[in-house]
Design an enzyme around this catalytic site. Structure first.
Site: not given
Ligand code: NAD
Length: 357
Positions: A169, A165, A133-135
């Protein structure tokens, strides 16, 4: 090709499985634990295919992973299995640590052991594609804070995750890159922006707002609703992921985004406007909008520079936000029974992720 897809019963995984079965001659082995977020009903359209196999397995179970590799002998892995909801990670980080970090470690080791025993040509052709993810990059300056052209996340942006989260990741991304560097294991990583589309579990913003609107419930906006996300239609993401696993270069990272930066409040208002035309009623749906306390640690802006995907792999999104959102709303209107079945009484679209102590 034979592709082992983990998390293939989830939102993006099921789009990947449907895309590959419908558009290619490849075989899919879908390995999924079937948590609350995994639903085989999302795969009804392709479950009869002789090129589709399902294995209900937890990626934390190493013996079962070894069995699946030895039974199906895949040519590639697309790893999507994860705990994926930020609000749930705030309330209960433990499952995120287990699945996203320990599970990814187990999968890497099972895959590496299998790969080590392949013959030379199969070994050279093998790919382990980790979907992230870009998060992991944290957040970017918001137009409120900075004038002029604002920066985007590139493949070189440093990691600075904010939530349990995104931290889990980020950890899994680091493990995958370490397996490449240390063991020469052939990995590729993709980092994608927020997805939306059919079969999205109704805890996430867009499906939650559509369903609450139709049921006359409040449409909760976190904080001022000015958080910016870069929205990508899920089928565009599935197409991008297949390009990466088949044409991407070993050791590379590819950022995938939709070129659709929208504030959350804009997203909700657009959904309301579309519903006003598709399902008119006496009052306007936007009157159901309510403002609630913000998510703890809420990132303010994400936006992706996906120029590497377009220049190196000739991928660009097909859907605009307007066309994709209309398709999504029409899908939810036509698939109310899927929505009822996946919520199965254990989740009623209640607020998650508040810190009480
Ligand atoms: P999802 O929550 O809809 O689906 C996750 C799937 O993984 C489910 O089918 C679930 O049953 C399965 N799963 C969970 N724990 C497992 C375990 N221990 N063993 C085996 N299977 C397990 O998630 P999603 O939105 O489809 O996201 C898929 C991947 O893409 C995730 O890795 C996520 O981090 C990443 N991603 C998501 C988005 C997004 O906007 N949704 C954006 C970028 C990247």
């Amino acid at each position: 090709m034979k592709i082992l897809v983990t998390g293939g019963a989830g939102f993006i995984g099921s789009a990947v499985v449907r895309h590959i079965i419908v558009n290619t001659q490849d075989t899919i082995i879908n390995l999924d634990k079937l948590t609350y977020a995994g639903n085989l009903e999302s795969l009804k359209s392709i479950e009869g295919s002789e090129r589709y196999f399902f294995e209900q397995v937890d990626i934390c179970d190493r013996a079962e992973l070894d069995r699946v590799f030895n039974t199906h002998k895949p040519d590639a892995v697309m790893h999507l299995a994860a705990e994926s909801h930020v609000d749930r990670s705030i309330t209960g980080p433990s499952d995120f640590i287990q699945t996203n970090i320990v599970g990814t470690y187990n999968l890497l080791e099972a895959a590496r052991n299998y790969w080590n025993n392949l013959d030379i040509s199969a070994k050279e052709a093998f790919r382990f594609h980790h979907i992230s993810t870009d998060e992991v990059y944290g957040d970017l300056p918001h137009p409120d804070e900075q004038e002029g052209v604002l920066p985007l996340f590139t493949e070189q942006t440093s990691y600075a995750p904010s939530s349990p989260y995104s931290a889990s990741k980020a950890s899994s991304d680091h493990l995958v890159r370490a397996w490449l560097r240390t063991y020469g294991f052939p990995t590729i990583v993709t980092n994608c922006s927020n997805n939306y589309g059919p079969y999205h579990f109704p805890e996430k913003l867009i499906p939650l707002v559509i369903l609450n609107a139709l049921e006359g419930k409040d449409l909760p906006i976190y904080g001022k609703g000015d958080q910016i996300r870069d929205w990508l239609y899920v089928e565009d993401h599935a197409r991008a992921l297949y390009k990466v696993v088949t044409e991407g270069a070993i050791g590379e990272t590819y950022n995938i985004g939709g070129h659709n930066e929208k504030q959350n409040i804009e997203v909700v208002q657009t959904i309301c406007n579309i519903l006003d035309t598709l399902v008119p009623k006496d009052t306007r749906y936007a009157e159901q909008i309510t403002y609630v306390t913000d998510r703890p640690g809420h990132d303010r802006r994400y936006a992706i520079d996906s120029s590497k995907m377009s220049s190196e792999l000739n991928w660009t999104p097909v859907e605009t936000f307007e066309t994709g959102l209309r398709k999504t709303i029409e899908w939810y209107l036509a698939n109310q029974s899927w929505c009822k079945n996946v919520q199965d009484g254990s989740y009623q679209r209640e607020r998650l992720g508040e810190i009480n102590s």
